[in-house]
Write a protein that holds these residues in place. Structure first.
Motif, PDB file in Angstrom:
ATOM      1  N   LEU A   1       3.374  -6.196 -11.952  1.00  0.00           N
ATOM      2  CA  LEU A   1       1.968  -5.863 -11.486  1.00  0.00           C
ATOM      3  C   LEU A   1       1.790  -4.538 -10.839  1.00  0.00           C
ATOM      4  O   LEU A   1       0.967  -3.911 -11.353  1.00  0.00           O
ATOM      5  CB  LEU A   1       1.771  -7.040 -10.387  1.00  0.00           C
ATOM      6  CG  LEU A   1       1.278  -8.449 -10.989  1.00  0.00           C
ATOM      7  CD1 LEU A   1       1.086  -9.445  -9.725  1.00  0.00           C
ATOM      8  CD2 LEU A   1       0.108  -8.521 -12.038  1.00  0.00           C
ATOM      9  N   LEU A   2       2.714  -4.279  -9.878  1.00  0.00           N
ATOM     10  CA  LEU A   2       2.637  -2.722  -9.445  1.00  0.00           C
ATOM     11  C   LEU A   2       2.879  -1.711 -10.497  1.00  0.00           C
ATOM     12  O   LEU A   2       2.307  -0.772 -10.485  1.00  0.00           O
ATOM     13  CB  LEU A   2       3.735  -2.574  -8.520  1.00  0.00           C
ATOM     14  CG  LEU A   2       3.635  -3.443  -7.134  1.00  0.00           C
ATOM     15  CD1 LEU A   2       4.915  -3.417  -6.127  1.00  0.00           C
ATOM     16  CD2 LEU A   2       2.473  -2.925  -6.344  1.00  0.00           C
TER      17      LEU A   2
ATOM     18  N   THR B   1      10.089  -0.392  -6.006  1.00  0.00           N
ATOM     19  CA  THR B   1       9.325  -1.675  -6.493  1.00  0.00           C
ATOM     20  C   THR B   1      10.611  -2.778  -6.280  1.00  0.00           C
ATOM     21  O   THR B   1      10.299  -4.096  -6.545  1.00  0.00           O
ATOM     22  CB  THR B   1       8.674  -1.497  -7.719  1.00  0.00           C
ATOM     23  OG1 THR B   1       9.594  -0.488  -8.442  1.00  0.00           O
ATOM     24  CG2 THR B   1       7.279  -0.893  -7.671  1.00  0.00           C
ATOM     25  N   GLU B   2      11.892  -2.228  -6.619  1.00  0.00           N
ATOM     26  CA  GLU B   2      13.066  -3.238  -6.860  1.00  0.00           C
ATOM     27  C   GLU B   2      13.122  -4.329  -5.589  1.00  0.00           C
ATOM     28  O   GLU B   2      13.595  -5.202  -5.706  1.00  0.00           O
ATOM     29  CB  GLU B   2      14.424  -2.653  -6.905  1.00  0.00           C
ATOM     30  CG  GLU B   2      14.545  -1.405  -7.918  1.00  0.00           C
ATOM     31  CD  GLU B   2      13.839  -0.205  -7.321  1.00  0.00           C
ATOM     32  OE1 GLU B   2      13.929   0.188  -6.206  1.00  0.00           O
ATOM     33  OE2 GLU B   2      12.842   0.185  -7.742  1.00  0.00           O
ATOM     34  N   ARG B   3      12.381  -3.839  -4.505  1.00  0.00           N
ATOM     35  CA  ARG B   3      12.392  -4.929  -3.172  1.00  0.00           C
ATOM     36  C   ARG B   3      11.839  -5.887  -3.581  1.00  0.00           C
ATOM     37  O   ARG B   3      11.883  -7.152  -2.863  1.00  0.00           O
ATOM     38  CB  ARG B   3      11.841  -4.244  -2.073  1.00  0.00           C
ATOM     39  CG  ARG B   3      12.284  -2.826  -1.304  1.00  0.00           C
ATOM     40  CD  ARG B   3      11.561  -2.252  -0.621  1.00  0.00           C
ATOM     41  NE  ARG B   3      10.653  -3.016   0.567  1.00  0.00           N
ATOM     42  CZ  ARG B   3       9.701  -2.669   1.185  1.00  0.00           C
ATOM     43  NH1 ARG B   3       9.349  -1.542   0.909  1.00  0.00           N
ATOM     44  NH2 ARG B   3       9.439  -3.394   2.039  1.00  0.00           N
ATOM     45  N   TYR B   4      10.774  -6.126  -4.562  1.00  0.00           N
ATOM     46  CA  TYR B   4      10.061  -7.386  -4.981  1.00  0.00           C
ATOM     47  C   TYR B   4      10.509  -8.218  -6.144  1.00  0.00           C
ATOM     48  O   TYR B   4      11.287  -7.516  -6.838  1.00  0.00           O
ATOM     49  CB  TYR B   4       8.382  -6.433  -5.050  1.00  0.00           C
ATOM     50  CG  TYR B   4       7.863  -6.094  -3.865  1.00  0.00           C
ATOM     51  CD1 TYR B   4       7.659  -6.715  -2.777  1.00  0.00           C
ATOM     52  CD2 TYR B   4       7.960  -4.434  -3.842  1.00  0.00           C
ATOM     53  CE1 TYR B   4       7.162  -5.932  -1.702  1.00  0.00           C
ATOM     54  CE2 TYR B   4       7.404  -3.893  -2.993  1.00  0.00           C
ATOM     55  CZ  TYR B   4       7.179  -4.636  -1.668  1.00  0.00           C
ATOM     56  OH  TYR B   4       6.465  -3.894  -0.738  1.00  0.00           O
TER      57      TYR B   4
ATOM     58  N   TYR C   1       0.804  -1.085   0.116  1.00  0.00           N
ATOM     59  CA  TYR C   1      -0.081   0.012  -0.056  1.00  0.00           C
ATOM     60  C   TYR C   1       0.918   1.224  -0.085  1.00  0.00           C
ATOM     61  O   TYR C   1       0.550   2.237  -0.775  1.00  0.00           O
ATOM     62  CB  TYR C   1      -1.024   0.070   1.401  1.00  0.00           C
ATOM     63  CG  TYR C   1      -1.703   1.388   1.369  1.00  0.00           C
ATOM     64  CD1 TYR C   1      -2.706   1.676   0.336  1.00  0.00           C
ATOM     65  CD2 TYR C   1      -1.475   2.092   2.466  1.00  0.00           C
ATOM     66  CE1 TYR C   1      -3.407   2.703   0.546  1.00  0.00           C
ATOM     67  CE2 TYR C   1      -2.351   2.875   2.522  1.00  0.00           C
ATOM     68  CZ  TYR C   1      -3.080   3.565   1.888  1.00  0.00           C
ATOM     69  OH  TYR C   1      -3.872   4.911   2.083  1.00  0.00           O
ATOM     70  N   THR C   2       2.009   1.202   0.815  1.00  0.00           N
ATOM     71  CA  THR C   2       2.860   2.516   0.918  1.00  0.00           C
ATOM     72  C   THR C   2       3.493   2.516  -0.383  1.00  0.00           C
ATOM     73  O   THR C   2       3.673   3.735  -1.072  1.00  0.00           O
ATOM     74  CB  THR C   2       4.045   2.193   1.942  1.00  0.00           C
ATOM     75  OG1 THR C   2       3.385   1.582   2.936  1.00  0.00           O
ATOM     76  CG2 THR C   2       4.990   3.400   2.017  1.00  0.00           C
ATOM     77  N   GLU C   3       3.977   1.517  -1.229  1.00  0.00           N
ATOM     78  CA  GLU C   3       4.307   1.565  -2.485  1.00  0.00           C
ATOM     79  C   GLU C   3       3.480   2.342  -3.514  1.00  0.00           C
ATOM     80  O   GLU C   3       3.535   2.801  -4.384  1.00  0.00           O
ATOM     81  CB  GLU C   3       4.584  -0.008  -3.093  1.00  0.00           C
ATOM     82  CG  GLU C   3       5.392  -0.044  -4.174  1.00  0.00           C
ATOM     83  CD  GLU C   3       6.659   0.619  -4.227  1.00  0.00           C
ATOM     84  OE1 GLU C   3       6.873   1.343  -5.292  1.00  0.00           O
ATOM     85  OE2 GLU C   3       7.501   0.727  -3.045  1.00  0.00           O
ATOM     86  N   LEU C   4       2.038   1.717  -3.348  1.00  0.00           N
ATOM     87  CA  LEU C   4       1.204   2.330  -4.450  1.00  0.00           C
ATOM     88  C   LEU C   4       0.427   3.723  -3.963  1.00  0.00           C
ATOM     89  O   LEU C   4      -0.034   4.340  -4.875  1.00  0.00           O
ATOM     90  CB  LEU C   4       0.012   1.260  -4.518  1.00  0.00           C
ATOM     91  CG  LEU C   4       0.228  -0.097  -5.311  1.00  0.00           C
ATOM     92  CD1 LEU C   4      -1.273  -0.787  -5.229  1.00  0.00           C
ATOM     93  CD2 LEU C   4       0.378   0.378  -6.567  1.00  0.00           C
ATOM     94  N   GLY C   5       0.717   3.834  -2.902  1.00  0.00           N
ATOM     95  CA  GLY C   5      -0.014   5.252  -2.178  1.00  0.00           C
ATOM     96  C   GLY C   5       0.660   6.637  -2.831  1.00  0.00           C
ATOM     97  O   GLY C   5       1.568   6.418  -3.297  1.00  0.00           O
TER      98      GLY C   5
END
Ligand code: F6P
Length: 533
Positions: free
Chosen positions: A518-519, A508-511, A497-501
């Motif tokens: 998707l993000l 996003t590189e954390r994922y 949520y923090t990422e999209l907010g």
């Protein structure tokens, strides 16, 4: 718990299973080998008749399963739970939902009795118009905002007992984070006559707090003054400070204690919406029904104990027949929500892969629970029960006497279908095996009959399933009362949520690559649609 003894009984069970299969005896033939089969495979308790004679189980395997219960310490575990030992070992607390219905004994807890008194007064003050919404408007709609155990149990009971609803106040439920759930529920409601109950043990659950905040915004936008907002909220929580910070008046905050697990909590103040819908006396009857099941579970020997037997059947099918799921089919439209309630109770409790000692479990644990009210399923997935290749044990539930106002002949047709299905699944037909019309039969089920669907029998039914769940956890040596997987999911959603907010830091590189992809798409498409607007 004697691990050598357990291994020995398990080995015997495996042999008994192999012998049963080799004998090629189908379930119906088991009746011929044991003239007392029905007598030995039925149990009666007040308002409930349980028949497990159509189980794929002979006397040898049944008795071995009882031996396994002894070796696993089921009898001792029952006593430990009722006596308040810290059986929820990962959270260092007891699981004492049974204390919520123990109201007349020396062990009755003062805080439980006191909270029930408060619930009774609250319900009466709303009904009598002493507690009102803004401008002294009488409350006409109560909306419970909660999720999981703070929603499913109360929603099931309020729906199932619709024939017991008291007039003039409608109770609705909102759980989903999707804003449409609240929006659709609020449609054409008058804010002055609407009361929201925020049901959250933790008062931290994202879905519930987001919906509660949206409810507050709706009230303000619809003209309720800030000073009157408190008139439109009550809360049930173990965190009264957070409820009060939200704006709930402290005399409208009801407690729930850490010794009550969310999925076992409908008997606590979490049952407030139930008491409002069916009246306090009927809520007490619900508790009395559960208490009756508690006494049966506590007192009955394991070979006459309905929850224990329901549990050993699931264990037997899961371990030795590789059953991946159990279908639970209530032949009662009023019990349509029962399978989803049971999914949380059973799967959140038994979806574990670490033993109570913290070791990895060796075999299987909780199976999948699914189902829907009969007869609807007969015209969709029952074909797979009759002729498919999956082994799916079925638990049928039927209500003998119809709820008032239902044509008796129509109800007789409903019951006939329930009984007819369990019979057909066991017998099959005797055509040529290669013929497409051939149904093998030998498909196991058990049947639970309720005399009628009323607060007492419903309380009884739900508590029997709570105890089945607990017994399975003992057989599998897992903790039925924690849910660490759910907690992980909650934390991960917060990070995303923090990422999209707003003000996202583009981390996003954390994922992994899929999640990043998707993000990125979501960000791109939501920006595009904003531009269009
Ligand atoms: O779904 C996970 C869970 O922790 C359940 O056990 C619980 O019933 C639900 O969330 C709601 O939690 P709370 O009542 O704290 O909002």
């Amino acid at each position: 718990m004697d691990s050598k003894e357990i291994d020995k009984v398990r080995k015997s069970l495996l042999e008994a299973h192999q012998k049963l299969l080799a004998s090629n005896l189908n379930i119906e033939e088991l009746f011929a080998t044991d003239p007392e089969r029905v007598a030995n495979h039925t149990i009666d308790i007040p308002q409930v008749h349980f028949d497990f004679s159509k189980a794929q189980l002979n006397a040898e395997s049944r008795d071995l399963l009882f031996e396994l219960c002894k070796a696993c310490g089921v009898e001792e575990a029952i006593k430990s739970m009722f006596s308040g030992e810290e059986i929820n070992t990962t959270e260092n607390r007891p699981a004492l939902h049974t204390a919520l219905r123990d109201l007349d004994s020396q062990e009755s807890r003062p805080e439980v009795i006191e909270t029930l008194d408060r619930i009774e007064n609250f319900v009466r003050s709303i009904r009598e118009g002493r507690r009102t919404g803004s401008d002294n408007a009488k409350i006409k709609t109560v909306i419970n905002i909660g999720i999981g155990g703070s929603d499913l149990g109360p929603a099931l009971v309020v729906d199932a007992l619709n024939h017991f609803h008291e007039k003039d106040i409608e109770v609705r439920f909102v759980s989903n984070l999707d804003p449409n759930h609240l929006k659709r529920t609020l449609k054409s409601l008058d804010p002055k006559t609407t009361l929201f109950i925020i049901a959250s043990k933790s008062f931290k659950t994202l879905e519930t707090l987001t919906n509660a905040t949206a409810a507050k915004t709706w009230l303000l936008e619809e003209g309720i003054k800030n000073a009157s907002i408190g008139k439109h909220f009550a809360a049930i929580t173990s965190n009264p400070t957070l409820a009060s910070d939200f704006g709930v008046e402290i005399d409208c905050v009801f407690p729930i204690w850490d010794w009550v697990g969310g999925r076992f909590s409908l008997w606590s103040a979490i049952g407030l919406p139930i008491a409002i819908a069916i009246g306090f006396k009927n809520f007490q009857e619900l508790l009395a029904g559960a208490r009756s099941a508690d006494m049966h579970f506590y007192d009955a020997p394991i070979n006459k104990n309905i929850p224990v037997i329901m549990a050993i059947l699931t264990y037997w099918y899961r371990e030795y027949f590789q059953a991946g799921s159990t279908a639970v089919i209530p032949y009662s439209h009023d019990l349509a929500l029962f399978p989803s309630y049971l999914q949380q109770l059973h799967m959140e409790s038994l979806g574990k892969s670490v033993t109570r000692n913290g070791e990895e479990v060796k075999g299987k644990t909780g199976d999948v629970i699914w189902g829907s009210s009969g007869t609807n399923g007969q015209h969709s997935y029952f074909q797979l029960f009759h002729q498919g290749t999956e082994f799916i044990p079925i638990e049928f539930i039927a209500v003998v006497n119809p709820s008032s106002g239902i044509d008796t002949d129509q109800h007789t047709k409903l019951l006939s279908n329930c009984i007819g299905q369990s019979f057909a699944l066991m017998r099959g037909n005797k055509q040529n095996k290669k013929n497409a019309t051939y149904t093998s039969g030998n498909r196991p089920s058990n049947t639970l009959l309720l005399a009628q669907l009323d607060p007492f029998s419903l309380g009884n039914l739900l508590a029997l399933y709570e105890h089945k769940t607990f017994t399975l956890s003992v057989l599998w040596d897992i903790n039925a009362f924690d849910q660490w997987g759910v907690e992980l999911g909650k934390e991960t959603a917060k990070d995303i949520y923090t990422e999209l907010g707003k003000g996202s830091r583009n981390e996003t590189e954390r994922y992994d690559e899929s999640t990043q992809g998707l993000l990125k798409i979501i960000k791109k498409w939501s920006l595009a649609s904003k531009k269009e607007i």
